[in-house]
Write a protein that holds these residues in place. Structure first.
Motif, PDB file in Angstrom:
ATOM      1  N   GLU A   1      -8.189   2.343   1.397  1.00 58.63           N
ATOM      2  CA  GLU A   1      -7.556   1.017   1.358  1.00 58.63           C
ATOM      3  C   GLU A   1      -8.250   0.116   0.350  1.00 58.63           C
ATOM      4  O   GLU A   1      -7.604  -0.650  -0.365  1.00 58.63           O
TER       5      GLU A   1
ATOM      6  N   SER B   1      -5.571  -6.914  -5.007  1.00 59.11           N
ATOM      7  CA  SER B   1      -5.545  -7.647  -3.731  1.00 59.11           C
ATOM      8  C   SER B   1      -6.852  -7.491  -2.952  1.00 59.11           C
ATOM      9  O   SER B   1      -6.856  -7.473  -1.719  1.00 59.11           O
TER      10      SER B   1
ATOM     11  N   LEU C   1      -6.938  -1.601  -7.094  1.00 62.29           N
ATOM     12  CA  LEU C   1      -5.931  -1.282  -8.119  1.00 62.29           C
ATOM     13  C   LEU C   1      -4.769  -2.269  -8.074  1.00 62.29           C
ATOM     14  O   LEU C   1      -4.167  -2.587  -9.104  1.00 62.29           O
ATOM     15  N   ASP C   2      -4.436  -2.765  -6.883  1.00 61.61           N
ATOM     16  CA  ASP C   2      -3.313  -3.705  -6.729  1.00 61.61           C
ATOM     17  C   ASP C   2      -3.712  -5.147  -7.013  1.00 61.61           C
ATOM     18  O   ASP C   2      -2.865  -6.040  -6.941  1.00 61.61           O
TER      19      ASP C   2
ATOM     20  N   ASP D   1     -12.186  -5.366  -9.503  1.00 67.47           N
ATOM     21  CA  ASP D   1     -11.044  -5.393 -10.423  1.00 67.47           C
ATOM     22  C   ASP D   1     -11.366  -6.317 -11.589  1.00 67.47           C
ATOM     23  O   ASP D   1     -10.488  -6.735 -12.330  1.00 67.47           O
TER      24      ASP D   1
ATOM     25  N   MET E   1       0.846  -1.198   0.000  1.00 67.57           N
ATOM     26  CA  MET E   1       0.000   0.000   0.000  1.00 67.57           C
ATOM     27  C   MET E   1       0.882   1.248   0.000  1.00 67.57           C
ATOM     28  O   MET E   1       1.914   1.281   0.652  1.00 67.57           O
ATOM     29  N   SER E   2       0.446   2.292  -0.699  1.00 66.58           N
ATOM     30  CA  SER E   2       1.335   3.431  -0.859  1.00 66.58           C
ATOM     31  C   SER E   2       1.120   4.491   0.216  1.00 66.58           C
ATOM     32  O   SER E   2       1.237   5.669  -0.039  1.00 66.58           O
TER      33      SER E   2
ATOM     34  N   ARG F   1      -2.271   6.585 -11.259  1.00 71.70           N
ATOM     35  CA  ARG F   1      -3.302   5.550 -11.365  1.00 71.70           C
ATOM     36  C   ARG F   1      -4.699   6.173 -11.316  1.00 71.70           C
ATOM     37  O   ARG F   1      -4.937   7.110 -10.552  1.00 71.70           O
TER      38      ARG F   1
ATOM     39  N   GLU G   1      -7.135   1.172  -3.133  1.00 70.99           N
ATOM     40  CA  GLU G   1      -5.753   0.745  -3.414  1.00 70.99           C
ATOM     41  C   GLU G   1      -5.695  -0.763  -3.628  1.00 70.99           C
ATOM     42  O   GLU G   1      -5.001  -1.243  -4.525  1.00 70.99           O
ATOM     43  N   ALA G   2      -6.458  -1.511  -2.832  1.00 72.62           N
ATOM     44  CA  ALA G   2      -6.459  -2.972  -2.985  1.00 72.62           C
ATOM     45  C   ALA G   2      -7.054  -3.369  -4.341  1.00 72.62           C
ATOM     46  O   ALA G   2      -6.584  -4.309  -4.988  1.00 72.62           O
TER      47      ALA G   2
END
Ligand code: AMP
Ligand code: GLY
Length: 430
Positions: A306, A315, A312-313, A200, A1-2, A89, A309-310
């Motif tokens: 969160e 996850s 996009l990742d 996603d 996570m960024s 992103r 971000e998850a």
């Protein structure tokens, strides 16, 4: 996570974006809203949500590496495509995937290709009105006519007679010039729910089921609007109904997204009707609903940042979405005369900032006044007042009490948000 203090750019200017900005700040982000509005802190009025070069310069100047998109227009215009490979992103689908919302004909074809439960439909081009008229007559006028394109909520005609269907087809032909397509659907009946998730394309994390109130007047009468209020969760949507929606609509949609040659990342909205024959998908939106977002985001206990971000990742599997207990109700404060083409605006808004703790006023159609901090009405849906209660009737009462505190000339509030009679569902069918 960024990290959770990143500089984040949020595109849009309505009450939905106000709610998004509030939630993402709770989650620790610094949020710049482009263009935002006079009532949202951190707004940058000089940059429109579709001016991609200006958005890029802004991101570079502020070290922003994440763009969250509120409305459909930047997505349909290709904001996610524009930033591909840029190191910035975008949370939202690329243009081709955004067609799930921007074209009703394409979206219906997607539903058919992937076996998603939906109304029977026939698509026509603008030189086929005679065929459409004949089909509408064959269905006894019990049809829904849908213009194929973004029409700001004004491209759908729900008809109950041949005369109404004829009038709808006539208006469609008069309103739109040149070459276009449209859809004729069989008219379904039943209560509607809005289910919105972050996906996603492989997995989805659903927010609470919500219900919108699209018509202007009490008892679902009067013209359609952008939404006069919303609430969540939806008490009549039991586990059986939710399981049927997953099986007949959501799971085949995910399989469809995997089979298609595009990736989908972002919010995905399922507009579902609970018919006696089971749940049917009316539409996709590729964004959060408005005014649903204004109740869903306060109801979400988990960090939205969160979750984004998850997603996009890739996850999402490692996340859960926790909802706050109780009910959330959002009441729209509208300008009198809305949704007509013209009505007076420019009236000072009083009473924002006098809310009870835990309630919110998310502002949309506002403009700055002459005094510092002064807000004036600017369009139809001025603000959404959101309250939280232990149950739906209490939250309804609180929302109306809070809505009384915010005033402007010609204010109109639909009086029965969150008070539909419990529908008599044919639960056997689910
Ligand atoms: P849409 O933009 O396609 O969701 O349509 C807007 C609204 O029109 C929906 O929220 C429904 O209230 C209504 N609607 C759309 N399709 C149908 C249908 N097949 N049968 C009955 N009502 C519909
Ligand atoms: N509330 C419905 C929509 O956002 O389209």
């Amino acid at each position: 996570m960024s990290g959770n203090t990143q500089q984040l750019v949020l595109l849009g200017s309505g009450a939905r974006e106000h709610a998004l900005a509030w939630k993402l700040r709770q989650d620790g982000a610094t949020v710049h809203v482009l263009p935002g509005n006079a009532g949202i802190a951190g707004s940058v009025p000089g940059i429109s949500a579709t001016d991609f070069p200006a958005i890029k310069s802004f991101c570079e100047a502020h070290g922003s590496t994440l763009i969250v998109v509120g409305p459909e227009a930047p997505l349909a215009a290709g904001v996610a495509d524009y930033f591909l490979g840029s190191g910035i992103r975008v949370f939202g689908p690329r243009r081709q995937a955004a067609t799930l919302e921007s074209s009703k004909v394409w979206s219906k074809d997607f539903m058919r290709r992937h076996g998603i439960a939906t109304a029977r439909a026939w698509s026509y081009r603008s030189d086929q009105f005679a065929e459409a008229q004949a089909q509408a007559e064959a269905l006894g006028g019990q049809v829904v006519v849908k213009y194929d394109g973004l029409a700001a909520g004004k491209g759908v005609y729900v008809c109950s007679s041949v005369a109404e269907a004829t009038a709808a087809l006539t208006e469609l032909r008069e309103l739109h010039e040149g070459w276009f397509s449209f859809l004729l659907e069989e008219k379904l009946t039943g209560p509607e729910v809005s289910l919105i998730g972050l996906t996603d394309g492989n997995r989805i994390r659903l927010l609470a089921p919500a219900q919108d109130h699209k018509q202007l007047l009490a008892g679902d009468q009067g013209p359609n609007t952008g939404g006069m209020g919303a609430y969540c969760p939806v008490p009549f949507l039991d586990d059986n109904a939710l399981a049927a929606i997953r099986q007949d609509i959501i799971d085949p949609t995910l399989r469809g997204l995997q089979a298609e040659p595009f990736d989908f990342v972002g919010f995905l909205y399922f507009g579902v009707m609970l018919t006696p024959q089971g749940p049917k998908l009316l539409e996709y939106n590729v964004r959060l609903g408005d005014p649903e977002a204004e109740v869903l985001l306060p109801a979400l206990e988990s960090s939205l940042l969160e979750l984004i971000e998850a997603t996009l990742d890739g996850s999402l599997a490692q996340t859960i979405t926790r909802q706050r207990p109780g009910a959330f109700v959002g009441v729209v404060l509208a300008s009198g005369g809305y949704p007509a083409a013209q009505f007076p605006t420019g009236f000072p808004i009083h009473g924002i900032g006098q809310q009870t703790k835990g309630t919110h006023v998310f502002v949309g159609g506002v403009q700055p006044g002459q005094q510092p901090g002064e807000l004036l009405t600017a369009s139809g849906r001025v603000a959404v007042v959101v309250a939280h209660g232990p149950d739906l009737p209490t939250a309804v009462q609180l929302a109306y009490a809070e809505a009384e505190k915010v005033n402007f000339q010609d204010k109109y509030v639909r009086p029965d948000i969150g008070q539909r009679p419990a529908p008599l569902l044919e639960t056997k069918a689910y």
